[in-house]
Design a protein around this motif. Structure first.
Motif, PDB file in Angstrom:
ATOM      1  N   THR A 207       0.836  -1.212   0.000  1.00 38.75           N
ATOM      2  CA  THR A 207       0.000   0.000   0.000  1.00 38.75           C
ATOM      3  C   THR A 207       0.863   1.251   0.000  1.00 38.75           C
ATOM      4  OG1 THR A 207      -0.142  -0.157   2.414  1.00 38.75           O
ATOM      5  CG2 THR A 207      -1.955  -1.098   1.140  1.00 38.75           C
ATOM      6  N   LEU A 208       2.148   1.098  -0.283  1.00 42.46           N
ATOM      7  CA  LEU A 208       3.081   2.215  -0.354  1.00 42.46           C
ATOM      8  C   LEU A 208       3.938   2.039  -1.592  1.00 42.46           C
ATOM      9  CD1 LEU A 208       5.368   3.566   2.491  1.00 42.46           C
ATOM     10  CD2 LEU A 208       6.365   2.840   0.318  1.00 42.46           C
ATOM     11  N   LYS A 209       4.184   3.131  -2.291  1.00 39.11           N
ATOM     12  CA  LYS A 209       5.054   3.106  -3.465  1.00 39.11           C
ATOM     13  C   LYS A 209       5.747   4.441  -3.585  1.00 39.11           C
ATOM     14  CE  LYS A 209       5.077   2.264  -8.443  1.00 39.11           C
ATOM     15  NZ  LYS A 209       5.908   3.477  -8.687  1.00 39.11           N
ATOM     16  N   PHE A 210       6.983   4.445  -4.044  1.00 41.12           N
ATOM     17  CA  PHE A 210       7.641   5.711  -4.320  1.00 41.12           C
ATOM     18  C   PHE A 210       6.823   6.454  -5.365  1.00 41.12           C
ATOM     19  CE2 PHE A 210      12.318   4.631  -3.082  1.00 41.12           C
ATOM     20  CZ  PHE A 210      11.885   4.175  -1.858  1.00 41.12           C
ATOM     21  N   ASP A 211       6.635   7.736  -5.169  1.00 43.75           N
ATOM     22  CA  ASP A 211       5.830   8.544  -6.087  1.00 43.75           C
ATOM     23  C   ASP A 211       6.694   8.917  -7.286  1.00 43.75           C
ATOM     24  OD1 ASP A 211       3.919  10.081  -7.258  1.00 43.75           O
ATOM     25  OD2 ASP A 211       3.958  11.691  -5.777  1.00 43.75           O
ATOM     26  N   GLU A 212       6.565   8.141  -8.353  1.00 43.08           N
ATOM     27  CA  GLU A 212       7.446   8.334  -9.515  1.00 43.08           C
ATOM     28  C   GLU A 212       6.812   9.159 -10.623  1.00 43.08           C
ATOM     29  OE1 GLU A 212      10.257   4.756 -10.067  1.00 43.08           O
ATOM     30  OE2 GLU A 212       8.405   3.817  -9.352  1.00 43.08           O
ATOM     31  N   THR A 213       5.487   9.331 -10.598  1.00 44.63           N
ATOM     32  CA  THR A 213       4.838  10.069 -11.694  1.00 44.63           C
ATOM     33  C   THR A 213       3.833  11.105 -11.218  1.00 44.63           C
ATOM     34  OG1 THR A 213       3.011   8.493 -11.936  1.00 44.63           O
ATOM     35  CG2 THR A 213       5.039   8.028 -13.171  1.00 44.63           C
ATOM     36  N   GLY A 214       3.470  11.093  -9.940  1.00 44.83           N
ATOM     37  CA  GLY A 214       2.446  12.009  -9.454  1.00 44.83           C
ATOM     38  C   GLY A 214       1.023  11.557  -9.716  1.00 44.83           C
ATOM     39  N   GLU A 215       0.854  10.398 -10.325  1.00 44.58           N
ATOM     40  CA  GLU A 215      -0.484   9.873 -10.611  1.00 44.58           C
ATOM     41  C   GLU A 215      -1.073   9.214  -9.368  1.00 44.58           C
ATOM     42  OE1 GLU A 215      -0.453   8.284 -15.083  1.00 44.58           O
ATOM     43  OE2 GLU A 215       1.295   7.622 -13.925  1.00 44.58           O
ATOM     44  N   PRO A 216      -2.377   8.928  -9.372  1.00 45.49           N
ATOM     45  CA  PRO A 216      -2.971   8.200  -8.252  1.00 45.49           C
ATOM     46  C   PRO A 216      -2.228   6.884  -7.998  1.00 45.49           C
ATOM     47  CG  PRO A 216      -4.697   9.090  -9.642  1.00 45.49           C
ATOM     48  CD  PRO A 216      -3.399   9.342 -10.366  1.00 45.49           C
ATOM     49  N   LYS A 270      -2.513   9.308   0.190  1.00 46.71           N
ATOM     50  CA  LYS A 270      -1.756  10.275   0.979  1.00 46.71           C
ATOM     51  C   LYS A 270      -0.325  10.336   0.463  1.00 46.71           C
ATOM     52  CE  LYS A 270      -4.420   9.744   5.261  1.00 46.71           C
ATOM     53  NZ  LYS A 270      -5.460   8.884   4.676  1.00 46.71           N
ATOM     54  N   ILE A 271       0.268  11.512   0.550  1.00 46.23           N
ATOM     55  CA  ILE A 271       1.653  11.718   0.158  1.00 46.23           C
ATOM     56  C   ILE A 271       2.482  11.936   1.418  1.00 46.23           C
ATOM     57  CG2 ILE A 271       3.277  13.204  -1.082  1.00 46.23           C
ATOM     58  CD1 ILE A 271       1.505  11.597  -2.925  1.00 46.23           C
ATOM     59  N   GLY A 272       3.640  11.285   1.472  1.00 45.88           N
ATOM     60  CA  GLY A 272       4.531  11.451   2.614  1.00 45.88           C
ATOM     61  C   GLY A 272       5.971  11.297   2.177  1.00 45.88           C
ATOM     62  N   PHE A 273       6.887  11.509   3.110  1.00 49.75           N
ATOM     63  CA  PHE A 273       8.307  11.386   2.825  1.00 49.75           C
ATOM     64  C   PHE A 273       8.914  10.335   3.731  1.00 49.75           C
ATOM     65  CE2 PHE A 273       7.276  15.404   0.946  1.00 49.75           C
ATOM     66  CZ  PHE A 273       8.123  15.496  -0.157  1.00 49.75           C
ATOM     67  N   LEU A 274       9.553   9.313   3.135  1.00 49.71           N
ATOM     68  CA  LEU A 274      10.190   8.254   3.896  1.00 49.71           C
ATOM     69  C   LEU A 274      11.490   8.729   4.523  1.00 49.71           C
ATOM     70  CD1 LEU A 274       9.600   5.231   1.501  1.00 49.71           C
ATOM     71  CD2 LEU A 274       8.161   6.054   3.377  1.00 49.71           C
ATOM     72  N   ASP A 275      12.135   9.681   3.866  1.00 50.47           N
ATOM     73  CA  ASP A 275      13.301  10.364   4.421  1.00 50.47           C
ATOM     74  C   ASP A 275      13.312  11.756   3.820  1.00 50.47           C
ATOM     75  OD1 ASP A 275      14.463  10.130   1.801  1.00 50.47           O
ATOM     76  OD2 ASP A 275      15.252   8.164   2.339  1.00 50.47           O
ATOM     77  N   ALA A 276      14.424  12.452   3.928  1.00 47.14           N
ATOM     78  CA  ALA A 276      14.449  13.842   3.497  1.00 47.14           C
ATOM     79  C   ALA A 276      14.178  14.014   2.008  1.00 47.14           C
ATOM     80  CB  ALA A 276      15.808  14.467   3.845  1.00 47.14           C
ATOM     81  N   SER A 277      14.411  12.968   1.203  1.00 46.79           N
ATOM     82  CA  SER A 277      14.301  13.140  -0.243  1.00 46.79           C
ATOM     83  C   SER A 277      13.363  12.156  -0.937  1.00 46.79           C
ATOM     84  CB  SER A 277      15.698  13.021  -0.879  1.00 46.79           C
ATOM     85  OG  SER A 277      16.260  11.749  -0.601  1.00 46.79           O
ATOM     86  N   THR A 278      12.875  11.154  -0.224  1.00 44.18           N
ATOM     87  CA  THR A 278      12.089  10.105  -0.867  1.00 44.18           C
ATOM     88  C   THR A 278      10.601  10.352  -0.657  1.00 44.18           C
ATOM     89  OG1 THR A 278      13.872   8.517  -0.453  1.00 44.18           O
ATOM     90  CG2 THR A 278      11.725   7.636  -1.089  1.00 44.18           C
ATOM     91  N   ARG A 279       9.947  10.786  -1.719  1.00 43.08           N
ATOM     92  CA  ARG A 279       8.510  11.052  -1.681  1.00 43.08           C
ATOM     93  C   ARG A 279       7.759   9.767  -2.017  1.00 43.08           C
ATOM     94  NH1 ARG A 279       4.750  15.627  -3.363  1.00 43.08           N
ATOM     95  NH2 ARG A 279       3.134  14.659  -4.655  1.00 43.08           N
ATOM     96  N   ALA A 280       6.778   9.439  -1.195  1.00 46.15           N
ATOM     97  CA  ALA A 280       6.024   8.204  -1.382  1.00 46.15           C
ATOM     98  C   ALA A 280       4.538   8.504  -1.415  1.00 46.15           C
ATOM     99  CB  ALA A 280       6.335   7.213  -0.271  1.00 46.15           C
ATOM    100  N   VAL A 281       3.805   7.646  -2.111  1.00 43.41           N
ATOM    101  CA  VAL A 281       2.350   7.743  -2.137  1.00 43.41           C
ATOM    102  C   VAL A 281       1.793   6.510  -1.425  1.00 43.41           C
ATOM    103  CG1 VAL A 281       2.285   6.726  -4.474  1.00 43.41           C
ATOM    104  CG2 VAL A 281       0.293   7.960  -3.583  1.00 43.41           C
ATOM    105  N   PHE A 282       0.872   6.758  -0.496  1.00 42.36           N
ATOM    106  CA  PHE A 282       0.246   5.707   0.297  1.00 42.36           C
ATOM    107  C   PHE A 282      -1.174   5.507  -0.208  1.00 42.36           C
ATOM    108  CE2 PHE A 282       3.538   7.726   2.717  1.00 42.36           C
ATOM    109  CZ  PHE A 282       4.140   6.729   3.467  1.00 42.36           C
TER     110      PHE A 282
END
Length: 340
Positions: A207-216, A270-282
């Motif tokens: 249920t978590l993936k790095f946000d690579e395209t900004g899509e749902p 939801k959008i979050g950050f796993l660390d300072a630079s890794t944006r993830a989509v939940f």
């Protein structure tokens, strides 16, 4: 047709509101839940692995115990953090659990998730080689593990052994003949999904993936699955791979369901950050009356792409309620979507 399993994080807390107030509670209830899940027709019992947390952490004793108590249900992990693993010792544990279960082990492994502690794998005695980061170390451990699963001898026998040896170089024992076909990689990016396909592993997407395209979330996840399948085809593997996705899905059948999960009826990604630079989509949760739930799930592209759906369960609510949650999906949702 779609296989439907459950995925438990195995939370426990001494709070009086929790049905799992100790590690013993969650371990014993996990076995009971797998037994009951098999009884109602659930296809798989999967468990998350987190170190340094009040959650399930050491998977193989639990998986072996479930294997001994059940007969048909798949048992698996989703996922084991390979940064913490000795591939050789893991081979022996996994082979034992698989043989006890009659070859029902579906072993999910990965680089791992954000941790409770800083560099916890160092406390287990592991550190990256020069030029590696911890993710590369986890992938290296994985490649060693996959090599061992081929069953080829690699160790020189003692000329004066305690027990007689078969001829040639020795492999580790016990060896499970088909376990190599039941290894899954938990991929958070498209690139690691492609890497897993090349190595012949099945794919777990959570249920978590790095946000690579900004899509749902479900669209990005569906594209990840398609990229994985294309890489599998190009790699020339002869068997058909399996792909699972995880979702929080609750059919609101009674007042208790609505009290627990009615607030998730308007859930969104939801959008979050796993660390300072890794944006993830939940990915969102699904909670609605069955008819509405069916319509919502029909729009989820990744569920449609996957052959296996893992339902994340609220294990602290106890075995009886979680059986109700799963049975509600099997009875009121799965048939309308063609999953059963």
């Amino acid at each position: 047709m779609k296989k439907i399993g459950f995925l438990s994080f195995g939370h426990w807390t001494p709070s009086p509101q929790s049905q799992t107030r100790s590690a013993a509670d969650v371990l014993l209830q996990s076995i009971d839940l797998a037994v009951e899940a098999e009884r109602i027709g659930i296809d798989g019992a999967y468990f998350r692995v987190h170190h340094f947390a009040r959650q399930l952490s050491s998977p193989f004793p639990l998986l072996a115990a479930i294997g001994a108590r059940t007969r048909t249900i798949e048992i698996g992990a989703g996922v084991i953090d390979m940064r913490y693993e000795n591939p050789h010792y893991m081979f022996e544990d996994a082979g034992s659990a698989d043989l006890i279960s009659g070859s029902r082990l579906q072993l999910g492994i990965s680089r791992g998730s954000p941790e409770q502690v800083i560099d916890g794998w160092r406390s287990f005695g592991y550190q990256p080689k020069e030029g590696e980061d911890d993710a590369a170390m986890g992938r290296r451990h994985t490649e060693v593990f996959l090599q061992l699963l081929r069953g080829e001898g690699f160790a020189r026998p003692n000329p004066r052994p305690m027990f007689p040896n078969p001829p040639g170089l020795l492999r580790l024992e016990p060896f499970s003949q088909t376990l190599h076909e039941r290894i899954w990689w938990g991929a958070a990016t498209n690139a690691t999904a492609v890497w897993a396909a090349k190595l012949g592993m099945n794919l777990q997407s959570s249920t978590l993936k790095f946000d690579e395209t900004g899509e749902p979330f479900h669209i990005q996840q569906a594209k990840q699955i398609r990229a994985y399948r294309e890489a599998w085809k190009q790699a020339g593997h002869t068997r058909t791979p399996r792909v699972s996705v995880s979702r929080s899905i609750f059919a609101l059948i009674n007042d208790m369901d609505r009290a627990y999960f009615g607030h998730d009826s308007n859930s969104q990604d939801k959008i979050g950050f796993l660390d300072a630079s890794t944006r993830a989509v939940f990915g969102r949760s699904y909670a609605a009356e069955p008819e509405k739930l069916v319509e919502q799930l029909r729009q989820d592209e990744a569920i449609a792409e996957a052959d296996t759906l893992l339902l994340t369960v609220p294990n602290q609510l106890g075995v009886e309620y979680n059986v109700h949650v799963m049975e509600s999906i099997l009875t009121h949702v799965a048939p309308a979507l063609g999953w059963r």
